[in-house]
Design a protein around this motif. Structure first.
Motif, short mmCIF file in Angstrom:
data_model
loop_
_atom_site.label_atom_id
_atom_site.label_comp_id
_atom_site.label_asym_id
_atom_site.label_seq_id
_atom_site.Cartn_x
_atom_site.Cartn_y
_atom_site.Cartn_z
N PRO A 40 1.66 -13.18 -15.77
CA PRO A 40 2.08 -13.10 -14.37
C PRO A 40 0.93 -12.83 -13.41
CG PRO A 40 2.52 -11.03 -15.46
CD PRO A 40 2.02 -11.98 -16.52
N ILE A 41 1.13 -13.25 -12.18
CA ILE A 41 0.28 -12.85 -11.07
C ILE A 41 0.90 -11.55 -10.56
CG2 ILE A 41 -0.46 -13.43 -8.73
CD1 ILE A 41 -0.03 -16.44 -9.67
N VAL A 42 0.07 -10.56 -10.30
CA VAL A 42 0.56 -9.28 -9.77
C VAL A 42 0.03 -9.12 -8.36
CG1 VAL A 42 0.61 -6.78 -10.10
CG2 VAL A 42 0.58 -8.29 -12.10
N ILE A 43 0.93 -8.80 -7.43
CA ILE A 43 0.55 -8.60 -6.03
C ILE A 43 1.05 -7.24 -5.56
CG2 ILE A 43 0.57 -11.08 -5.53
CD1 ILE A 43 3.28 -10.63 -4.09
N ASP A 44 0.53 -6.80 -4.42
CA ASP A 44 1.04 -5.57 -3.82
C ASP A 44 2.04 -5.93 -2.71
OD1 ASP A 44 -0.46 -6.27 -1.57
OD2 ASP A 44 -1.86 -4.60 -1.74
N GLU A 45 2.47 -4.94 -1.96
CA GLU A 45 3.47 -5.15 -0.91
C GLU A 45 2.98 -6.06 0.21
OE1 GLU A 45 2.29 -2.17 -1.91
OE2 GLU A 45 3.91 -0.72 -2.12
N ASN A 46 1.67 -6.22 0.32
CA ASN A 46 1.08 -7.03 1.38
C ASN A 46 0.64 -8.40 0.89
OD1 ASN A 46 1.24 -4.88 3.35
ND2 ASN A 46 -0.36 -3.88 2.16
N ASN A 47 1.13 -8.81 -0.27
CA ASN A 47 0.80 -10.11 -0.89
C ASN A 47 -0.65 -10.19 -1.36
OD1 ASN A 47 3.41 -11.03 -0.49
ND2 ASN A 47 2.91 -12.03 1.43
N ARG A 48 -1.31 -9.06 -1.48
CA ARG A 48 -2.70 -9.03 -1.97
C ARG A 48 -2.67 -9.13 -3.49
NH1 ARG A 48 -6.42 -3.95 -0.65
NH2 ARG A 48 -4.42 -3.06 -1.12
N ILE A 49 -3.48 -10.03 -4.02
CA ILE A 49 -3.52 -10.26 -5.47
C ILE A 49 -4.22 -9.09 -6.16
CG2 ILE A 49 -4.30 -11.78 -7.32
CD1 ILE A 49 -4.43 -14.03 -5.13
N LEU A 50 -3.52 -8.46 -7.08
CA LEU A 50 -4.12 -7.40 -7.90
C LEU A 50 -4.53 -7.95 -9.26
CD1 LEU A 50 -1.60 -4.49 -7.17
CD2 LEU A 50 -3.75 -5.02 -5.98
N GLY A 51 -3.81 -8.90 -9.76
CA GLY A 51 -4.13 -9.53 -11.04
C GLY A 51 -3.72 -10.98 -11.01
#
Length: 106
Positions: A40-51
């Motif tokens: 999976p692609i992991v994002i934060d609440e602001n759609n910023r890519i974490l992984g």
């Protein structure tokens, strides 16, 4: 965490991502062609890519416009920074200057 559908164009690269390996995109493109989109692609609440920076690039290269992503909710900035590093410990090359100058995870 929640699974949601997002347009890839809405995802924002993590500004201080210490991983540098755009050369890996071709291998990820091929992997997705042969095995499908598994990790999976992991994002934060602001759609910023974490992984999943390379996966996003590979999906776009494959002509995809949307993907199911995991959205991490409630992480502190420190936890997000830590996740970005931990998500990449086994793969890729690192920008040592960014790691040395921007990341202090004491």
């Amino acid at each position: 965490m929640e699974l949601i559908e997002k347009k890839l164009s809405e995802l924002i690269p993590y500004a201080n991502n210490p991983r540098k390996n755009d050369g890996a995109v071709d291998a990820v493109v091929e992997s997705i062609k042969q095995c499908g989109y598994i990790s999976p692609i992991v994002i934060d609440e602001n759609n910023r890519i974490l992984g999943g920076h390379q996966r996003v690039k590979a999906l776009i290269a494959n002509g995809e416009t949307e993907a199911t992503v995991k959205r991490a909710i409630g992480l502190t900035e420190r936890q997000k920074d830590e996740f970005v590093i931990r998500d990449n410990v086994q793969n890729g090359d690192w920008d040592k200057d960014i790691l040395a100058n921007s990341w202090n995870l004491d």
